[in-house]
Design a protein around this motif. Structure first.
Motif, PDB file in Angstrom:
ATOM      1  N   PHE A  17       0.844  -1.192   0.000  1.00 11.79           N
ATOM      2  CA  PHE A  17       0.000   0.000   0.000  1.00 11.79           C
ATOM      3  C   PHE A  17       0.883   1.247   0.000  1.00 11.79           C
ATOM      4  CE2 PHE A  17      -2.642  -3.278   1.835  1.00 11.79           C
ATOM      5  CZ  PHE A  17      -3.897  -3.038   1.303  1.00 11.79           C
ATOM      6  N   THR A  18       0.582   2.171  -0.882  1.00  6.98           N
ATOM      7  CA  THR A  18       1.320   3.425  -0.917  1.00  6.98           C
ATOM      8  C   THR A  18       0.598   4.467  -0.069  1.00  6.98           C
ATOM      9  OG1 THR A  18       0.141   4.285  -2.842  1.00  6.98           O
ATOM     10  CG2 THR A  18       2.108   2.925  -3.261  1.00  6.98           C
ATOM     11  N   LYS A  19       1.336   5.500   0.274  1.00  5.91           N
ATOM     12  CA  LYS A  19       0.751   6.609   1.009  1.00  5.91           C
ATOM     13  C   LYS A  19      -0.414   7.206   0.233  1.00  5.91           C
ATOM     14  CE  LYS A  19       2.119  10.863   3.388  1.00  5.91           C
ATOM     15  NZ  LYS A  19       3.267  11.746   3.747  1.00  5.91           N
ATOM     16  N   GLN A  20      -0.267   7.292  -1.093  1.00  7.91           N
ATOM     17  CA  GLN A  20      -1.330   7.859  -1.922  1.00  7.91           C
ATOM     18  C   GLN A  20      -2.567   6.966  -1.938  1.00  7.91           C
ATOM     19  OE1 GLN A  20      -0.206   8.679  -5.980  1.00  7.91           O
ATOM     20  NE2 GLN A  20      -2.296   9.067  -6.634  1.00  7.91           N
ATOM     21  N   SER A  21      -2.381   5.645  -2.049  1.00 10.00           N
ATOM     22  CA  SER A  21      -3.546   4.750  -2.109  1.00 10.00           C
ATOM     23  C   SER A  21      -4.332   4.779  -0.805  1.00 10.00           C
ATOM     24  CB  SER A  21      -3.107   3.326  -2.440  1.00 10.00           C
ATOM     25  OG  SER A  21      -2.357   2.739  -1.390  1.00 10.00           O
ATOM     26  N   ILE A  22      -3.637   4.896   0.302  1.00  9.72           N
ATOM     27  CA  ILE A  22      -4.321   4.969   1.593  1.00  9.72           C
ATOM     28  C   ILE A  22      -5.060   6.298   1.723  1.00  9.72           C
ATOM     29  CG2 ILE A  22      -3.963   5.086   4.085  1.00  9.72           C
ATOM     30  CD1 ILE A  22      -1.675   3.070   3.696  1.00  9.72           C
ATOM     31  N   THR A 337     -15.320  -7.246  -5.513  1.00  4.04           N
ATOM     32  CA  THR A 337     -13.883  -7.222  -5.770  1.00  4.04           C
ATOM     33  C   THR A 337     -13.104  -7.643  -4.526  1.00  4.04           C
ATOM     34  OG1 THR A 337     -13.893  -4.853  -5.252  1.00  4.04           O
ATOM     35  CG2 THR A 337     -13.959  -5.460  -7.572  1.00  4.04           C
ATOM     36  N   SER A 338     -13.785  -8.232  -3.552  1.00  6.32           N
ATOM     37  CA  SER A 338     -13.095  -8.618  -2.317  1.00  6.32           C
ATOM     38  C   SER A 338     -12.266  -9.880  -2.479  1.00  6.32           C
ATOM     39  CB  SER A 338     -14.094  -8.794  -1.173  1.00  6.32           C
ATOM     40  OG  SER A 338     -15.108  -9.721  -1.485  1.00  6.32           O
ATOM     41  N   GLY A 339     -12.343 -10.554  -3.619  1.00 11.12           N
ATOM     42  CA  GLY A 339     -11.377 -11.607  -3.909  1.00 11.12           C
ATOM     43  C   GLY A 339     -11.908 -13.014  -3.786  1.00 11.12           C
ATOM     44  N   PHE A 340     -11.466 -13.883  -4.678  1.00 11.02           N
ATOM     45  CA  PHE A 340     -11.795 -15.304  -4.655  1.00 11.02           C
ATOM     46  C   PHE A 340     -11.374 -15.921  -3.325  1.00 11.02           C
ATOM     47  CE2 PHE A 340     -10.300 -19.698  -5.799  1.00 11.02           C
ATOM     48  CZ  PHE A 340     -11.564 -20.261  -5.929  1.00 11.02           C
ATOM     49  N   GLN A 341     -12.283 -16.688  -2.743  1.00 12.66           N
ATOM     50  CA  GLN A 341     -12.086 -17.385  -1.464  1.00 12.66           C
ATOM     51  C   GLN A 341     -12.090 -16.457  -0.249  1.00 12.66           C
ATOM     52  OE1 GLN A 341      -8.646 -19.989  -1.758  1.00 12.66           O
ATOM     53  NE2 GLN A 341      -9.700 -21.408  -3.129  1.00 12.66           N
ATOM     54  N   ILE A 358      -5.866 -15.157   0.260  1.00 14.20           N
ATOM     55  CA  ILE A 358      -4.889 -15.132  -0.835  1.00 14.20           C
ATOM     56  C   ILE A 358      -4.043 -13.864  -0.755  1.00 14.20           C
ATOM     57  CG2 ILE A 358      -4.621 -15.048  -3.344  1.00 14.20           C
ATOM     58  CD1 ILE A 358      -7.117 -16.802  -3.546  1.00 14.20           C
ATOM     59  N   ARG A 359      -4.704 -12.726  -0.540  1.00 14.78           N
ATOM     60  CA  ARG A 359      -3.984 -11.455  -0.383  1.00 14.78           C
ATOM     61  C   ARG A 359      -3.405 -11.282   1.028  1.00 14.78           C
ATOM     62  NH1 ARG A 359      -3.148  -8.596  -5.211  1.00 14.78           N
ATOM     63  NH2 ARG A 359      -5.109  -8.074  -6.262  1.00 14.78           N
ATOM     64  N   ASN A 360      -3.851 -12.139   1.956  1.00 15.40           N
ATOM     65  CA  ASN A 360      -3.442 -12.038   3.359  1.00 15.40           C
ATOM     66  C   ASN A 360      -3.874 -10.707   3.965  1.00 15.40           C
ATOM     67  OD1 ASN A 360      -2.383 -13.453   5.510  1.00 15.40           O
ATOM     68  ND2 ASN A 360      -0.307 -12.680   5.235  1.00 15.40           N
ATOM     69  N   LEU A 393      -3.391  -3.023  -4.334  1.00 18.25           N
ATOM     70  CA  LEU A 393      -2.538  -4.209  -4.417  1.00 18.25           C
ATOM     71  C   LEU A 393      -2.276  -4.599  -5.864  1.00 18.25           C
ATOM     72  CD1 LEU A 393      -3.867  -6.319  -1.411  1.00 18.25           C
ATOM     73  CD2 LEU A 393      -1.869  -4.819  -1.523  1.00 18.25           C
ATOM     74  N   ASN A 394      -3.245  -4.376  -6.732  1.00 19.41           N
ATOM     75  CA  ASN A 394      -3.012  -4.660  -8.146  1.00 19.41           C
ATOM     76  C   ASN A 394      -1.946  -3.726  -8.718  1.00 19.41           C
ATOM     77  OD1 ASN A 394      -4.870  -6.730  -8.237  1.00 19.41           O
ATOM     78  ND2 ASN A 394      -6.547  -5.443  -8.943  1.00 19.41           N
ATOM     79  N   ASP A 395      -2.032  -2.447  -8.334  1.00 18.18           N
ATOM     80  CA  ASP A 395      -1.011  -1.484  -8.778  1.00 18.18           C
ATOM     81  C   ASP A 395       0.371  -1.874  -8.276  1.00 18.18           C
ATOM     82  OD1 ASP A 395      -2.954  -0.044 -10.080  1.00 18.18           O
ATOM     83  OD2 ASP A 395      -3.133   1.493  -8.511  1.00 18.18           O
ATOM     84  N   ALA A 396       0.418  -2.426  -7.046  1.00 15.65           N
ATOM     85  CA  ALA A 396       1.703  -2.762  -6.435  1.00 15.65           C
ATOM     86  C   ALA A 396       2.385  -3.918  -7.166  1.00 15.65           C
ATOM     87  CB  ALA A 396       1.495  -3.134  -4.965  1.00 15.65           C
TER      88      ALA A 396
END
Length: 398
Positions: A17-22, A337-341, A358-360, A393-396
């Protein structure tokens, strides 16, 4: 404009996570308060066991003067977000051999032995097979939704059992999913198996060891100033006003401790501790609460093929249900968009959380509105947070 409070120091980049995304995430939620759609909102995002962002914005009570800013340790009513916690308590007892998934519920509640199943066009019929504990844990035991009954929480837990035992089931056990009294019934079983009320059991086995200091059904006088008011729109449907719930909270345990939620209280940081324990496979800060394989089973679908997760008139496509959690099996079908599983739940007053194995990631958000998280044309808040997290996270990874 409200003053934001953050419990974290935002570095340039932390765990993807970047400062900007937060900052963009927080600004989107702050805007909902500034626009008068929310009185307040507190959100928490954690990844790899580290709290990345914990942000509070708004006021406790929009009708009060002077206003009190909401903080990251403000106490909210979390309603049905008690359900996953109760499920974890039940699984502790399962690990101790006190019940089995295929046990008939009537083994623990004899009043349910021989319950009939109602028919639309005839006399009630017998159950095709006795309701099982697995079905009770997954809202597929045969009971109706809460609106199908007079208020089951007006008396004692035994009064609830007697009422449910006096009328037929709404469907054959295992053949449908209905959001009703199943978790309150689990609370009754916890009481029978342990000799302790569900709040006592949770305090001893989960809240105290996990450090969930502000969670439970009783609010001490010393914490009353931290309780956030509930809110609703006035008759014009344009202005938020606070809802008076005076007398709801005191220093004594309520007559009916609703394991399914009721007026359970918590903070986002307390709920993160519980969620992080679950994401960690039952362990937190060196202490094990559940076995990893038990937690895995909790967020594995146990519904029969064709059984849909349904609340009111809406089928939630692409979801399964385990032993306490809804599970995203098809993100596209469930429009999330909260993710598979990922697995999740929410509360009637708008609180939400989900865990992405998956993303933890653990994400938690609290508001208190009588119309939950979707008043006045607002986006679903859980989904709003999910979009920002997934985008970051996708951007990262690009």
């Amino acid at each position: 404009m409200a003053t934001p409070q953050s419990a974290t120091t935002i570095e340039e980049k932390v765990e993807g996570f970047t400062k900007q995304s937060i900052a963009e995430h927080n600004s989107a939620f702050h805007a909902l308060v500034d626009e008068g759609k929310l009185a307040n909102v507190v959100t928490l995002t954690a990844r790899n066991g580290k709290v990345i962002n914990c942000d509070a914005y708004g006021v406790h009570n929009v009708s009060a003067t002077p206003s009190v800013p909401v903080k990251t340790d403000s106490i909210f009513r979390i309603a049905s977000m008690a359900k996953p916690i109760t499920a974890a308590a039940m699984m502790m007892l399962w690990e101790e051999g006190k019940w089995a998934l295929e046990d008939p519920v009537c083994k623990f509640i004899p009043e349910f032995d021989g319950l009939k199943v109602r028919q639309d066009d005839g006399e009630p019929v017998s159950q095709e097979s006795p309701m099982s504990m697995k079905q009770l844990m997954s809202h597929s035991a045969g009971f109706g939704s809460r609106r199908d009954y007079d208020d089951l929480r007006n008396g004692t837990l035994q009064d609830m059992i007697d009422t449910l035992a006096s009328q037929p089931l709404f469907f054959q056990p295992g053949k449908a999913w209905r959001y009703g009294p199943c978790v309150d019934i689990q609370g009754y079983i916890i009481q029978k198996l342990t000799g302790k009320s569900v709040d006592e059991f949770l305090q001893e086995r989960m809240f105290k060891p996990l450090g969930m200091e502000d969670s439970g059904w009783v609010l001490p006088e010393s914490k009353l100033a931290r309780l956030v008011s509930n809110h609703k729109y006035d008759k014009s449907l344009e202005k938020l006003v606070a809802v008076d719930l005076a007398g709801t909270y005191n220093n004594s345990t309520p007559n009916f401790v609703a394991a399914g939620g009721g007026l359970m209280l918590s903070t986002v940081q307390d709920y993160w501790r519980f969620s992080q324990m679950i994401l960690n496979g039952g362990e937190y800060e060196g202490k094990r609460y559940l076995k990893a394989e038990t937690v895995q089973m909790m967020h594995t679908n146990v519904l029969e093929p064709g059984v849909a997760v349904r609340i009111g008139p809406y089928d939630w496509k692409g979801l399964g249900f385990g032993l306490g959690f809804a599970i995203v099996q098809d993100p596209a079908a469930s429009k999330t968009t909260s993710g598979f599983q990922s697995y999740f739940w929410g509360g009637a007053y708008g609180s939400w959380f989900w865990i992405d194995p998956i993303r933890n990631v653990v994400a938690v958000g609290f508001v208190n509105n009588l119309r939950g998280s979707t008043p006045a044309g607002m986006p679903v808040l859980r989904e709003l947070q999910a979009k920002f997290i997934e985008s970051a996270l996708n951007d990262a990874t690009e």
